[in-house]
Design an enzyme around this catalytic site. Structure first.
Site, PDB file in Angstrom:
ATOM      1  N   HIS A   1    -105.538  28.318 -14.994  1.00  0.00           N
ATOM      2  CA  HIS A   1    -104.887  28.577 -13.705  1.00  0.00           C
ATOM      3  C   HIS A   1    -105.907  29.285 -12.812  1.00  0.00           C
ATOM      4  CE1 HIS A   1    -101.374  30.328 -11.229  1.00  0.00           C
ATOM      5  NE2 HIS A   1    -102.480  30.741 -10.673  1.00  0.00           N
TER       6      HIS A   1
ATOM      7  N   ARG B   1     -97.433  33.895   0.639  1.00  0.00           N
ATOM      8  CA  ARG B   1     -97.271  35.351   0.766  1.00  0.00           C
ATOM      9  C   ARG B   1     -98.556  36.035   0.313  1.00  0.00           C
ATOM     10  NH1 ARG B   1     -95.029  33.922  -4.317  1.00  0.00           N
ATOM     11  NH2 ARG B   1     -96.374  34.798  -5.942  1.00  0.00           N
TER      12      ARG B   1
ATOM     13  N   LYS C   1     -91.236  21.260  -3.958  1.00  0.00           N
ATOM     14  CA  LYS C   1     -92.433  20.891  -4.729  1.00  0.00           C
ATOM     15  C   LYS C   1     -92.837  19.426  -4.561  1.00  0.00           C
ATOM     16  CE  LYS C   1     -92.557  24.988  -5.652  1.00  0.00           C
ATOM     17  NZ  LYS C   1     -93.474  25.855  -4.946  1.00  0.00           N
TER      18      LYS C   1
ATOM     19  N   ASN D   1     -98.476  29.578  -2.715  1.00  0.00           N
ATOM     20  CA  ASN D   1     -97.656  30.776  -2.548  1.00  0.00           C
ATOM     21  C   ASN D   1     -97.869  31.279  -1.130  1.00  0.00           C
ATOM     22  OD1 ASN D   1     -96.781  30.731  -5.287  1.00  0.00           O
ATOM     23  ND2 ASN D   1     -98.794  31.480  -5.848  1.00  0.00           N
TER      24      ASN D   1
HETATM   25  C1  MV4 Z   1     -98.321  22.077 -15.944  1.00  0.00           C
HETATM   26  C2  MV4 Z   1     -98.961  22.296 -17.180  1.00  0.00           C
HETATM   27  C3  MV4 Z   1     -99.491  21.203 -17.812  1.00  0.00           C
HETATM   28  N1  MV4 Z   1     -99.395  19.980 -17.254  1.00  0.00           N
HETATM   29  N2  MV4 Z   1     -98.257  20.841 -15.429  1.00  0.00           N
HETATM   30  C4  MV4 Z   1     -96.542  26.453 -15.428  1.00  0.00           C
HETATM   31  C5  MV4 Z   1     -96.093  27.147 -14.188  1.00  0.00           C
HETATM   32  C6  MV4 Z   1     -95.928  26.072 -13.179  1.00  0.00           C
HETATM   33  N3  MV4 Z   1     -96.233  26.563 -11.870  1.00  0.00           N
HETATM   34  C7  MV4 Z   1     -96.856  24.996 -13.645  1.00  0.00           C
HETATM   35  N4  MV4 Z   1     -97.156  25.256 -15.011  1.00  0.00           N
HETATM   36  C8  MV4 Z   1     -97.792  24.325 -15.763  1.00  0.00           C
HETATM   37  N5  MV4 Z   1     -97.769  23.066 -15.270  1.00  0.00           N
HETATM   38  C9  MV4 Z   1     -98.779  19.824 -16.082  1.00  0.00           C
HETATM   39  N6  MV4 Z   1     -98.688  18.615 -15.556  1.00  0.00           N
HETATM   40  C10 MV4 Z   1     -99.023  23.596 -17.690  1.00  0.00           C
HETATM   41  C11 MV4 Z   1     -98.427  24.615 -16.978  1.00  0.00           C
HETATM   42  C12 MV4 Z   1     -98.512  25.934 -17.562  1.00  0.00           C
HETATM   43  C13 MV4 Z   1     -99.131  27.001 -16.900  1.00  0.00           C
HETATM   44  C14 MV4 Z   1     -99.683  26.867 -15.642  1.00  0.00           C
HETATM   45  C15 MV4 Z   1    -100.276  27.922 -15.006  1.00  0.00           C
HETATM   46  C16 MV4 Z   1    -100.354  29.152 -15.636  1.00  0.00           C
HETATM   47  C17 MV4 Z   1     -99.799  29.326 -16.875  1.00  0.00           C
HETATM   48  C18 MV4 Z   1     -99.188  28.269 -17.529  1.00  0.00           C
HETATM   49  C19 MV4 Z   1     -98.650  28.454 -18.794  1.00  0.00           C
HETATM   50  C20 MV4 Z   1     -98.038  27.409 -19.425  1.00  0.00           C
HETATM   51  C21 MV4 Z   1     -97.960  26.156 -18.810  1.00  0.00           C
END
Ligand code: MV4
Length: 509
Positions: A208, A292, A116, A290
């Site tokens: 997202h 894939r 990452k 991702n």
């Molecule tokens: C974050 C965030 C807030 N701020 N990064 C969750 C999965 C991982 N791939 C990254 N994620 C997050 N990163 C920062 N700096 C909030 C999340 C996050 C989230 C992201 C995507 C989809 C669902 C989520 C649910 C909770 C938190």
């Protein structure tokens, strides 16, 4: 073109890949574990090779057995599906060594995106926006705390080897930092065998949004627009849709361009997805790629009218992409709902078992990708997703109506599913508004858990109708018995005379 492909997966995605292979005239080899002897993908493939016991470590993750199976059956290529070995560089290297084509990116691209912080650095160099934060992991808590203070609280501590939300910690203030830092390191070590963590600015209520990208071996790389995936529960996507209700044409074009730049930066090949967080001000930040085909790829297939598995196979065989960026046309609205064998009333506990009855929805704009059939026993060894319901319609409103209609047709008996939960999500005002974020399901957990008043009213209506029906039936039976008793008391002659009299009077018979 390949004559035979081994599908190194199970369930709905194995079935999905086999279907396209059949359309292309390519023979297929299924692989299966002890738990999957009766699975649909085994029935649908031309051949099947047993891998080992049910646990995936001893079956679907056995690189040696998969390579042996491909060699023994004469398969020239392997499609990995998603999960299992789909993002394992050593598997791609094993395929290379055996002279088998891995249908997917090169191992260097997988490794580059798997790390990452390494990926963050490469993306920064390529001009891809990332969440403000460290470029490298930090093991010293004092330096990490100082960095957090410099960017301002709240911050997010994330695992360098991570992804998918594991080993992730939100820190509200400097006082909490040291304890959270140590906890994040412990979680990262437990989850990934690697305790390296880094610090990022915390984004509040992000959305997202991911971009589907596709690259061939001739230097072409395009995107196929976005999928909105903010309806997630504990980092598991539940509903995905395209277009995203928050993207305008300008943001869509800029995110697409950035995703292509990200893919080009790692010499990408095949199907990939760039995940972004979009904040309340519509700033977007690259999160991870991702490497894939994803579970939710049918959303893009329905919106763009393409077969992404066919594209994967063609590109792996060295053909150029069938469309240029300008030729990609997106139309209407697509939504996917994941049907899981789980019990929302019991904290979403897996609910494996035998499917005694199954009625799948159909009709206009309605697609089911499923790995199950009536009489099939859902094993407990694997993930609980048994089907995907994907709908397409000209507008978001019509797509939602269609999804609600299709969910109402869906009947699964013998096991518990999340269908009721999905119905409540797609009827929720926040989902209907399109103005939701990644915290939607957690914030609304209480409202989404119980059956709604509407559902209970329908249950009450059916119950009272059944009760009334039984009362009527009892009454009718009593009258019938009384009539029979009376009839028996009369002579046959008298009865015939009565019936003749009724007939003359224009009564019954
Ligand atoms: C974050 C965030 C807030 N701020 N990064 C969750 C999965 C991982 N791939 C990254 N994620 C997050 N990163 C920062 N700096 C909030 C999340 C996050 C989230 C992201 C995507 C989809 C669902 C989520 C649910 C909770 C938190």
């Amino acid at each position: 073109m390949f004559r035979k492909i081994l599908v190194a997966n199970r369930g709905e995605i194995a079935v999905r890949v086999i279907r396209t292979c059949r359309e292309m005239g390519i023979r297929t080899v299924a692989v299966y574990s002890d738990a999957d002897r009766g699975a649909l993908h085994v029935r649908m493939a031309d051949e099947a090779v047993h891998l080992g016991p049910a646990p995936s470590r001893e079956s679907y993750l056995r690189i040696d057995r998969l390579i042996d199976a491909a060699k023994a059956t004469g398969a020239e290529a392997i499609h990995p599906g998603y999960g299992f070995l789909s993002e394992q560089a050593p598997f791609v290297e094993a395929c290379d060594a055996a002279g088998i084509t891995f249908i997917g990116p090169r191992p260097e691209a997988i490794s580059a995106m798997g790390d990452k912080t390494g990926a963050r650095q490469r993306m920064i160099q390529a001009g891809v926006p990332v969440v403000p934060g460290m470029d490298e992991p930090e093991s010293d808590v004092n330096r990490a705390r100082e960095f957090a203070r410099s960017i301002g609280f709240p911050v997010m501590i994330k695992a360098a080897a991570g992804g998918g939300g594991r080993g992730m910690r939100k820190v509200e203030s400097e006082e909490e930092f040291d304890a959270s830092f140590a906890a994040a390191q412990r979680e990262a070590l437990a989850a990934f065998g690697d305790d390296r963590v880094y610090v990022e600015k915390f984004l509040d209520k992000p959305r997202h949004v991911e971009i589907q990208v596709f690259a061939d071996a001739h230097g072409n790389c395009i995107h196929l627009f976005e999928r909105e995936c903010s309806v997630q529960r504990r980092h598991q996507k539940v509903i995905e849709e395209s277009p995203s209700p928050i993207l305008d044409e300008d943001l869509r074009r800029r995110m697409g361009e950035v995703a292509v730049r990200a893919a080009r930066a790692v010499n990408y090949l095949g199907a990939g997805t760039c995940e972004f967080l979009v904040d309340a001000n519509k700033n977007f930040y690259f999160l991870e790629m991702n490497t894939r085909l994803q579970v939710e790829h049918p959303v893009t297939e329905l919106r763009c009218g393409v077969d992404l598995v066919r594209w994967q196979i063609e590109v792996a065989a060295g053909k150029p992409l069938p469309l240029s960026q300008d030729e990609v046309r997106a139309q209407g609205h697509a939504i996917e709902a994941r049907i899981n064998a789980e019990d929302p009333a019991k904290n979403f506990m897996p609910s494996p078992g035998k499917i005694t009855y199954l009625r799948l929805p159909g009709g206009p704009g309605t697609r089911i990708d499923s790995g199950v059939y009536p009489g099939y026993t859902v094993p407990m060894a694997y993930d609980s997703m048994i089907a995907k319901l994907i709908v397409w319609a000209p507008t978001r409103e019509q797509a939602i109506q269609r999804l609600q209609r299709a969910l109402s047709e869906f009947v699964v008996k013998g096991i518990t599913t999340n269908i009721g939960y999905l119905k409540r999500i797609v009827a929720h005002p926040e989902f209907l508004s399109g103005d939701y974020d990644t915290t939607f399901l957690a914030r609304r957990a209480e409202e989404l858990r119980a059956a709604t008043n509407g559902e209970l009213a329908r249950v009450a209506l059916v119950a009272s109708a059944v009760y009334q029906y039984q009362l009527d039936k009892n009454r009718a039976r009593k009258l019938e018995l009384a009539a029979q008793g009376a009839a028996a008391a009369r002579s046959r002659w008298a009865e015939m005379g009565r019936l003749r009299a009724l007939g003359r009077a224009g009564g019954v018979r």
